[in-house]
Design a protein around this motif. Structure first.
Motif, PDB file in Angstrom:
ATOM      1  N   GLU A 178     115.745  36.728   4.029  1.00  0.00           N
ATOM      2  CA  GLU A 178     114.918  37.904   4.309  1.00  0.00           C
ATOM      3  C   GLU A 178     115.767  39.049   4.889  1.00  0.00           C
ATOM      4  N   LEU A 179     116.674  38.716   5.793  1.00  0.00           N
ATOM      5  CA  LEU A 179     117.546  39.734   6.389  1.00  0.00           C
ATOM      6  C   LEU A 179     118.431  40.382   5.334  1.00  0.00           C
ATOM      7  N   MET A 220     119.746  45.076   1.881  1.00  0.00           N
ATOM      8  CA  MET A 220     119.951  45.624   0.530  1.00  0.00           C
ATOM      9  C   MET A 220     118.956  46.744   0.238  1.00  0.00           C
ATOM     10  N   GLU A 221     117.770  46.654   0.800  1.00  0.00           N
ATOM     11  CA  GLU A 221     116.742  47.681   0.594  1.00  0.00           C
ATOM     12  C   GLU A 221     116.853  48.829   1.599  1.00  0.00           C
ATOM     13  N   GLY A 222     117.746  48.694   2.566  1.00  0.00           N
ATOM     14  CA  GLY A 222     117.924  49.736   3.576  1.00  0.00           C
ATOM     15  C   GLY A 222     116.908  49.701   4.696  1.00  0.00           C
ATOM     16  N   ILE A 224     126.149  37.825   4.516  1.00  0.00           N
ATOM     17  CA  ILE A 224     125.366  36.599   4.674  1.00  0.00           C
ATOM     18  C   ILE A 224     124.737  36.231   3.329  1.00  0.00           C
ATOM     19  N   SER A 225     124.505  34.947   3.154  1.00  0.00           N
ATOM     20  CA  SER A 225     123.843  34.475   1.941  1.00  0.00           C
ATOM     21  C   SER A 225     122.529  33.795   2.332  1.00  0.00           C
ATOM     22  N   GLU A 226     121.750  33.462   1.347  1.00  0.00           N
ATOM     23  CA  GLU A 226     120.426  32.890   1.594  1.00  0.00           C
ATOM     24  C   GLU A 226     120.481  31.566   2.349  1.00  0.00           C
ATOM     25  N   ASP A 269     115.308  35.731  13.072  1.00  0.00           N
ATOM     26  CA  ASP A 269     114.642  34.510  13.522  1.00  0.00           C
ATOM     27  C   ASP A 269     115.721  33.466  13.810  1.00  0.00           C
ATOM     28  N   GLY A 270     116.316  33.597  14.976  1.00  0.00           N
ATOM     29  CA  GLY A 270     117.394  32.694  15.360  1.00  0.00           C
ATOM     30  C   GLY A 270     117.692  32.857  16.836  1.00  0.00           C
ATOM     31  N   GLN A 271     118.648  32.079  17.311  1.00  0.00           N
ATOM     32  CA  GLN A 271     119.006  32.101  18.724  1.00  0.00           C
ATOM     33  C   GLN A 271     120.236  32.980  18.925  1.00  0.00           C
ATOM     34  N   GLN A 272     120.099  34.006  19.766  1.00  0.00           N
ATOM     35  CA  GLN A 272     121.243  34.851  20.062  1.00  0.00           C
ATOM     36  C   GLN A 272     122.162  34.115  21.033  1.00  0.00           C
TER      37      GLN A 272
END
Length: 175
Positions: free
Chosen positions: A28-29, A34-36, A98-100, A127-130
């Protein structure tokens, strides 16, 4: 948790790096970038040894943007391209973007030092841990990096792998 550095050659700009692990929405990121819809560089941390590497790539990207010599469409894609030891843009995105299937992400933001920037906007989309940016080397794949940059054992005897990587990044435009 994050790392912010001013650019020496361009003191009006700063670079902020944020590192995430256990990311569940890399696909998603990537699509948002890619869509800006997200304004940052999304980098695969397994291909980066040290935050200095991305800081130098950002510095180079700002420089080529200022002189009108960018090889990609945006400052953030230029950062990803600047990390690569080759001049192949699609290969740079494949290796450093990054890739999927990735589960970690290094976010790089470039912003004016005198203006407010909203890192929280980007953080809220991941959606992850910083984790602290100084833990980047724990996510690095040293074998892949040495292979991609063609770092020899002879080079490692007289300097670090990071030195060799930075040298390759700097020399790609003149070799």
């Amino acid at each position: 948790m994050h790392l912010t550095n001013s650019l020496e050659l361009f003191p009006e700009f700063a670079v902020t790096q944020l590192l995430f692990k256990d990311v569940k929405n890399c696909s998603e990121l990537r699509k948002m970038a890619m869509e800006g819809n997200i304004t940052c560089a999304l980098i695969n941390p397994s291909m980066v040894l040290d935050p200095l590497q991305t800081l130098l790539a950002a510095n180079k990207a700002v420089h080529v943007q200022k002189i009108g010599k960018m090889k990609t469409r945006s400052l953030y894609s230029e950062i990803i391209f600047s990390l690569s030891p080759t001049n192949n843009i699609s290969e740079a995105f494949k290796r450093f973007g990054i890739s999927e299937n990735d589960d970690a992400c290094l976010v790089v933001l470039v912003h004016n030092t005198d203006e407010a920037y909203n890192k929280d906007d980007v953080v809220s989309k991941v959606d992850g841990q910083q984790i602290p940016t100084d833990q980047l080397s724990r996510l690095s794949d040293l074998a892949k990096i040495k292979k991609l940059y063609k770092v020899t054992s002879q080079e490692e005897k007289c300097g670090s792998v990071l030195d060799a990587v930075i040298c390759r990044m700097a020399a790609k435009d003149v070799v």
